[in-house]
Scaffold this motif. Structure first.
Motif, mmCIF file in Angstrom:
data_model
loop_
_atom_site.group_PDB
_atom_site.id
_atom_site.type_symbol
_atom_site.label_atom_id
_atom_site.label_comp_id
_atom_site.label_asym_id
_atom_site.label_seq_id
_atom_site.Cartn_x
_atom_site.Cartn_y
_atom_site.Cartn_z
ATOM 1 N N GLU A 1 52.711 42.432 21.526
ATOM 2 C CA GLU A 1 51.087 42.794 21.790
ATOM 3 C C GLU A 1 50.023 41.338 21.734
ATOM 4 O O GLU A 1 49.219 41.951 22.021
ATOM 5 N N GLY B 1 49.922 45.486 16.235
ATOM 6 C CA GLY B 1 48.623 44.515 18.231
ATOM 7 C C GLY B 1 47.574 44.175 17.404
ATOM 8 O O GLY B 1 46.613 43.415 17.279
ATOM 9 N N SER C 1 56.238 44.034 26.697
ATOM 10 C CA SER C 1 55.302 44.753 25.359
ATOM 11 C C SER C 1 55.915 45.738 25.653
ATOM 12 O O SER C 1 56.634 46.650 24.117
#
Length: 105
Positions: free
Chosen positions: A13, A66, A42
């Motif tokens: 991410e 993230g 991801s």
């Protein structure tokens, strides 16, 4: 094992979110393909981790890591501001992720 998969998902991410600038609005094909591949990786890894972790925890940790990683990349590579309030908020995200990891089964 699920936590390791989840953190790998978060790393992908960070890669795709940080790579969005390199696509220049999706006009650069190679960068766009790399970003898309990271997005898919991801999501697939998040799905695998969520099989063994509570979905709310998995999603919150994935999003938090993230956001944290992307913010750090933005500061380090793109010259985004590193003001004390901003760094404090980033630290709060990190504390939230650690809390979810610590208090989740």
């Amino acid at each position: 094992m699920a936590w390791g998969i989840l953190f790998l998902a978060a790393a992908f991410e960070i890669a795709w979110a940080s790579g969005l600038k390199a696509t220049q609005g999706f006009t650069r094909p190679l960068a766009t393909v790399v970003v898309a591949a990271c997005m898919i990786a991801s999501m697939v890894l998040l799905g695998l981790a969520a099989k063994h972790l509570p979905m709310g925890t998995a999603y919150a940790v994935w999003t938090g890591v993230g956001a944290l990683g992307t913010a750090v990349i933005g500061i380090a590579l793109y010259g985004e501001p590193a003001t004390l309030p901003r760094l404090g908020c980033i630290a709060l995200i990190a504390l939230g992720v650690m809390g979810l990891k610590f208090f989740s089964r």
